[in-house]
Design a protein around this motif. Structure first.
Motif, PDB file in Angstrom:
ATOM      1  N   TYR A  76      79.221  40.164  92.797  1.00 23.22           N
ATOM      2  CA  TYR A  76      78.719  38.847  93.226  1.00 23.22           C
ATOM      3  C   TYR A  76      78.132  38.100  92.033  1.00 23.22           C
ATOM      4  O   TYR A  76      78.300  36.890  91.898  1.00 23.22           O
ATOM      5  N   ARG A  97      85.475  33.421  99.663  1.00 22.86           N
ATOM      6  CA  ARG A  97      85.125  33.798 101.042  1.00 22.86           C
ATOM      7  C   ARG A  97      85.697  35.172 101.381  1.00 22.86           C
ATOM      8  O   ARG A  97      85.006  36.012 101.969  1.00 22.86           O
ATOM      9  N   ASN A  98      86.951  35.422 101.014  1.00 22.96           N
ATOM     10  CA  ASN A  98      87.567  36.718 101.308  1.00 22.96           C
ATOM     11  C   ASN A  98      86.848  37.859 100.592  1.00 22.96           C
ATOM     12  O   ASN A  98      86.711  38.956 101.140  1.00 22.96           O
ATOM     13  N   VAL A 100      83.631  37.945  99.865  1.00 21.99           N
ATOM     14  CA  VAL A 100      82.378  38.170 100.600  1.00 21.99           C
ATOM     15  C   VAL A 100      82.663  38.913 101.904  1.00 21.99           C
ATOM     16  O   VAL A 100      81.922  39.835 102.276  1.00 21.99           O
ATOM     17  N   VAL A 101      83.732  38.545 102.583  1.00 19.78           N
ATOM     18  CA  VAL A 101      84.081  39.211 103.850  1.00 19.78           C
ATOM     19  C   VAL A 101      84.390  40.687 103.615  1.00 19.78           C
ATOM     20  O   VAL A 101      83.999  41.542 104.425  1.00 19.78           O
ATOM     21  N   ILE A 104      81.181  42.408 103.530  1.00 23.16           N
ATOM     22  CA  ILE A 104      80.604  42.540 104.876  1.00 23.16           C
ATOM     23  C   ILE A 104      81.227  43.728 105.598  1.00 23.16           C
ATOM     24  O   ILE A 104      80.508  44.543 106.198  1.00 23.16           O
ATOM     25  N   SER A 173      75.259  39.449 101.973  1.00 21.50           N
ATOM     26  CA  SER A 173      76.648  39.021 102.155  1.00 21.50           C
ATOM     27  C   SER A 173      76.769  37.957 103.239  1.00 21.50           C
ATOM     28  O   SER A 173      77.519  36.990 103.085  1.00 21.50           O
ATOM     29  N   LEU A 174      76.041  38.131 104.323  1.00 17.98           N
ATOM     30  CA  LEU A 174      76.085  37.116 105.396  1.00 17.98           C
ATOM     31  C   LEU A 174      75.514  35.788 104.910  1.00 17.98           C
ATOM     32  O   LEU A 174      76.031  34.716 105.249  1.00 17.98           O
ATOM     33  N   LEU A 177      78.105  34.169 102.718  1.00 16.65           N
ATOM     34  CA  LEU A 177      79.174  33.605 103.551  1.00 16.65           C
ATOM     35  C   LEU A 177      78.715  32.300 104.187  1.00 16.65           C
ATOM     36  O   LEU A 177      79.474  31.335 104.273  1.00 16.65           O
ATOM     37  N   ARG A 178      77.466  32.257 104.585  1.00 19.20           N
ATOM     38  CA  ARG A 178      76.913  31.047 105.195  1.00 19.20           C
ATOM     39  C   ARG A 178      76.918  29.881 104.217  1.00 19.20           C
ATOM     40  O   ARG A 178      77.278  28.777 104.574  1.00 19.20           O
ATOM     41  N   SER A 181      80.309  28.091 103.774  1.00 22.39           N
ATOM     42  CA  SER A 181      80.912  27.280 104.832  1.00 22.39           C
ATOM     43  C   SER A 181      80.721  25.808 104.503  1.00 22.39           C
ATOM     44  O   SER A 181      79.676  25.399 103.997  1.00 22.39           O
TER      45      SER A 181
END
Length: 186
Positions: A76, A97-98, A100-101, A104, A173-174, A177-178, A181
């Motif tokens: 990260y 995004r991928n 980070v997912v 998660i 991570s969440l 991701l937030r 967006s």
């Protein structure tokens, strides 16, 4: 994407990545040390630890996943540097995004292993506690001294540490991701 927004996102990736990395390194070292101490203690004692094997195995697997998510947290930081660097080498929103997912999902896998290990350890220690005199089973104490030892409590500590590491990493991570967006980054 606005350059100021991109810099803010890159900064959060770097700061949160370093934070998650160091928290996870600390908790992983503690967990590893406790598991090694537990193995050494079991080798030196003649007392049999009742049924902790499955819980310790699951905790060890969760520790392996924690090592991966620690590396992911370090990435990260590197991703944050790339986001703030050369526009030609900058990853796109979907790629970021991928990434980070994936982190998660790794944390979810680690959490599941940790929770299953915690249940196995707690169940074993609860059973052992029930066999202590006077115990609720009503059975005579035919298995010798069933007092829960500090070594067995260290087993629970190791699982708690690895579980905490996965929770911290999942929250980071969440959050990342937030901020990726479109509705929150504008």
């Amino acid at each position: 994407m606005d350059k100021v927004v991109l810099q803010r996102i890159a900064t959060q990736f770097r700061l949160l990545g370093w934070g998650a990395f160091w928290v996870q390194v600390t908790l992983a070292v503690v967990t590893f040390g406790v598991l090694m101490f537990n193995n050494l203690g079991r080798a030196l004692t003649r007392d049999r630890i009742i049924g902790l094997g499955p819980g310790l195995s699951l905790t060890s697997l969760a520790l392996v996943v924690l090592a991966y998510t620690t590396y992911h947290a370090f990435r990260y930081v590197k991703l944050g540097q790339r986001l703030n660097g050369d526009p030609l080498r900058r990853p796109g929103r979907v790629e970021t995004r991928n990434f980070v997912v994936r982190g998660i999902w790794a944390n979810v896998a680690g959490l599941l292993l940790s929770v299953m290990g915690y249940q196995a350890l707690a169940g074993s220690l609860t059973f052992q506690a029930s066999m202590q005199q006077p115990g609720f089973t009503g059975l005579n104490n035919t298995m010798g001294n069933n007092a829960i030892t500090s070594l067995e409590m260290f087993s629970m500590l190791s699982n708690t540490q690895v579980l905490t590491g996965h929770v911290v990493s999942l929250l980071v991570s969440l959050w990342l991701l937030r901020i990726l967006s479109p509705s929150t980054s504008s």
